[in-house]
Design an enzyme around this catalytic site. Structure first.
Site, PDB file in Angstrom:
ATOM      1  N   ASN A   9       0.864  -1.110  -0.125  1.00 49.68           N
ATOM      2  CA  ASN A   9      -0.004   0.139   0.154  1.00 49.68           C
ATOM      3  C   ASN A   9       0.924   1.285   0.156  1.00 49.68           C
ATOM      4  OD1 ASN A   9      -1.966   2.106   0.416  1.00 49.68           O
ATOM      5  ND2 ASN A   9      -2.352   1.243   2.410  1.00 49.68           N
ATOM      6  N   TRP A  10       0.961   1.851  -1.160  1.00 49.84           N
ATOM      7  CA  TRP A  10       1.991   2.991  -1.368  1.00 49.84           C
ATOM      8  C   TRP A  10       1.343   4.211  -0.838  1.00 49.84           C
ATOM      9  CZ3 TRP A  10       3.991   2.567  -7.120  1.00 49.84           C
ATOM     10  CH2 TRP A  10       4.652   1.302  -7.258  1.00 49.84           C
ATOM     11  N   LYS A  11       0.184   4.229  -0.346  1.00 51.47           N
ATOM     12  CA  LYS A  11      -0.454   5.485   0.397  1.00 51.47           C
ATOM     13  C   LYS A  11      -0.150   6.652  -0.500  1.00 51.47           C
ATOM     14  CE  LYS A  11      -0.042   3.026   4.717  1.00 51.47           C
ATOM     15  NZ  LYS A  11       0.068   3.148   6.086  1.00 51.47           N
ATOM     16  N   HIS A  91      -9.508   0.888   5.307  1.00 51.56           N
ATOM     17  CA  HIS A  91      -8.251   0.798   6.032  1.00 51.56           C
ATOM     18  C   HIS A  91      -8.310   2.075   7.205  1.00 51.56           C
ATOM     19  CE1 HIS A  91      -3.986   2.297   6.808  1.00 51.56           C
ATOM     20  NE2 HIS A  91      -3.621   1.263   6.054  1.00 51.56           N
ATOM     21  N   GLU A  93      -6.899   4.307   8.273  1.00 54.25           N
ATOM     22  CA  GLU A  93      -6.635   5.817   7.989  1.00 54.25           C
ATOM     23  C   GLU A  93      -7.938   6.566   7.244  1.00 54.25           C
ATOM     24  OE1 GLU A  93      -2.969   5.329   5.588  1.00 54.25           O
ATOM     25  OE2 GLU A  93      -1.912   4.752   7.462  1.00 54.25           O
ATOM     26  N   GLU A 163      -5.003  -5.317  10.668  1.00 58.11           N
ATOM     27  CA  GLU A 163      -4.319  -4.269  10.907  1.00 58.11           C
ATOM     28  C   GLU A 163      -4.306  -3.658  11.967  1.00 58.11           C
ATOM     29  OE1 GLU A 163      -2.310  -2.969   6.750  1.00 58.11           O
ATOM     30  OE2 GLU A 163      -4.026  -1.791   7.246  1.00 58.11           O
ATOM     31  N   GLY A 169       2.468   2.105  10.953  1.00 61.60           N
ATOM     32  CA  GLY A 169       3.290   3.185  10.616  1.00 61.60           C
ATOM     33  C   GLY A 169       4.168   3.857  12.195  1.00 61.60           C
ATOM     34  N   SER A 209       3.491  -2.057  10.268  1.00 63.12           N
ATOM     35  CA  SER A 209       4.833  -2.318  10.719  1.00 63.12           C
ATOM     36  C   SER A 209       5.478  -3.510  10.134  1.00 63.12           C
ATOM     37  CB  SER A 209       5.434  -1.831  12.102  1.00 63.12           C
ATOM     38  OG  SER A 209       4.888  -0.663  12.197  1.00 63.12           O
ATOM     39  N   GLY A 230       2.926  -1.100   4.366  1.00 62.43           N
ATOM     40  CA  GLY A 230       3.023   0.220   4.096  1.00 62.43           C
ATOM     41  C   GLY A 230       4.326   0.563   3.711  1.00 62.43           C
ATOM     42  N   GLY A 231       5.018   1.114   4.680  1.00 60.02           N
ATOM     43  CA  GLY A 231       6.405   1.696   4.593  1.00 60.02           C
ATOM     44  C   GLY A 231       7.318   0.711   3.987  1.00 60.02           C
TER      45      GLY A 231
HETATM   46  P1  PGA Z   1       2.860   0.170   7.546  1.00 59.58           P
HETATM   47  O1  PGA Z   1       1.594   0.523   6.972  1.00 59.58           O
HETATM   48  O2  PGA Z   1       3.601  -1.087   7.095  1.00 59.58           O
HETATM   49  O3  PGA Z   1       3.583   1.288   7.379  1.00 59.58           O
HETATM   50  O4  PGA Z   1       2.646   0.031   9.191  1.00 59.58           O
HETATM   51  C1  PGA Z   1       0.455  -0.755   6.849  1.00 59.58           C
HETATM   52  C2  PGA Z   1      -0.846  -0.243   6.398  1.00 59.58           C
HETATM   53  O5  PGA Z   1      -1.226   0.832   6.714  1.00 59.58           O
HETATM   54  O6  PGA Z   1      -1.468  -1.016   5.352  1.00 59.58           O
END
Ligand code: PGA
Length: 246
Positions: A9-11, A91, A93, A163, A169, A209, A230-231
């Protein structure tokens, strides 16, 4: 049997050139039995859908309306016309910054499935709820309301991502045991709502993470079928290492 999946997920990261270059290099990763998905920003989907390769495309969001006067929104039908195969829904967010409710998330799931796009349905509890021991209850509610009125065959076209919000994050990861406990609980809930066979066929990904240093331990757990990253998905090397850690 659940299939192995690693989704990036590149956000809201990477400009066009950076995203194209990452997409092209991720497209060359050759992991035999792992499905690889990336979710770039929506404006790149049209271009990336023309590059054939190893990777399947996901959108990060979709409108809860079918079509019409909804300025700024992207419909499931539009995603389908670009051969986008997946879309992340629910998600944390989106739930917290854009006030997305279980009901709205459920509308999105239905529209996606009607347009042959597989939802990657995210669920997860906040730290306060985990500390109070409410995590199972919260996840059960998110599943019951989010997946409401989905037929068994529709559910089989979904991927579930657990998640924990406190791990996204933040560098904090759920331990492999915590992930396994929740993934197994999710299968129990699905088994009650549908049946055992459906529950065992679903792919349940862990997210929060997840990185090369912890992915092998997480993926070794019986009910963890991969990760939503994510990251660590923003660099080919780390994303590749995670894929290789199965
Ligand atoms: P993260 O994000 O790996 O940076 O914690 C995961 C996600 O939000 O899907």
């Amino acid at each position: 049997m659940s299939r192995k999946v690693v989704a990036g997920n590149w956000k809201m990261n990477l400009n066009y050139n950076e995203a194209l270059s990452l997409f092209n290099s991720v497209n060359t990763i050759s992991a035999k039995d792992v499905e690889i998905i990336v979710a770039p920003a929506s404006i790149y989907l049209a271009e990336f859908s023309k590059c054939s390769g190893r990777v399947k495309l996901a959108a990060q969001n979709v409108s809860n309306f079918k079509s019409g006067a909804y300025t700024g929104e992207i419909s499931a039908q539009m995603l389908n016309s670009l051969n986008v195969e997946y879309c992340i829904v629910g998600h944390s967010e989106r739930r917290s910054y854009y006030n997305e409710t279980d009901q709205l998330i459920n509308q999105k799931l239905h529209l996606l499935l009607e347009n042959n796009i597989s939802p990657i349905f995210c669920c997860g509890e906040i730290l306060k709820d985990r500390e109070k021991g409410l995590h199972n209850t919260i996840i059960e509610q998110q599943l019951k309301h989010g997946l409401q009125d989905l037929t068994k065959s529709q559910l089989l076209n979904c991927i579930i991502a657990y998640e924990p919000v406190w791990a996204i994050g933040t560098g904090l990861t759920a331990t492999a045991e915590q992930a396994q406990q929740m993934h197994s609980f999710i299968r129990d809930v699905i088994s009650q709502l549908y049946d055992l066979e459906t529950a065992s066929s679903l792919s349940i990904l862990y997210g929060g993470s997840c990185k090369p240093s912890n992915s092998a331990e997480l993926f070794a757990k019986k009910d963890v079928n991969g990760g939503l990253i994510g990251g660590a998905a923003l660099k080919k090397e780390t994303f590749n290492e995670i894929i290789d850690s199965f």
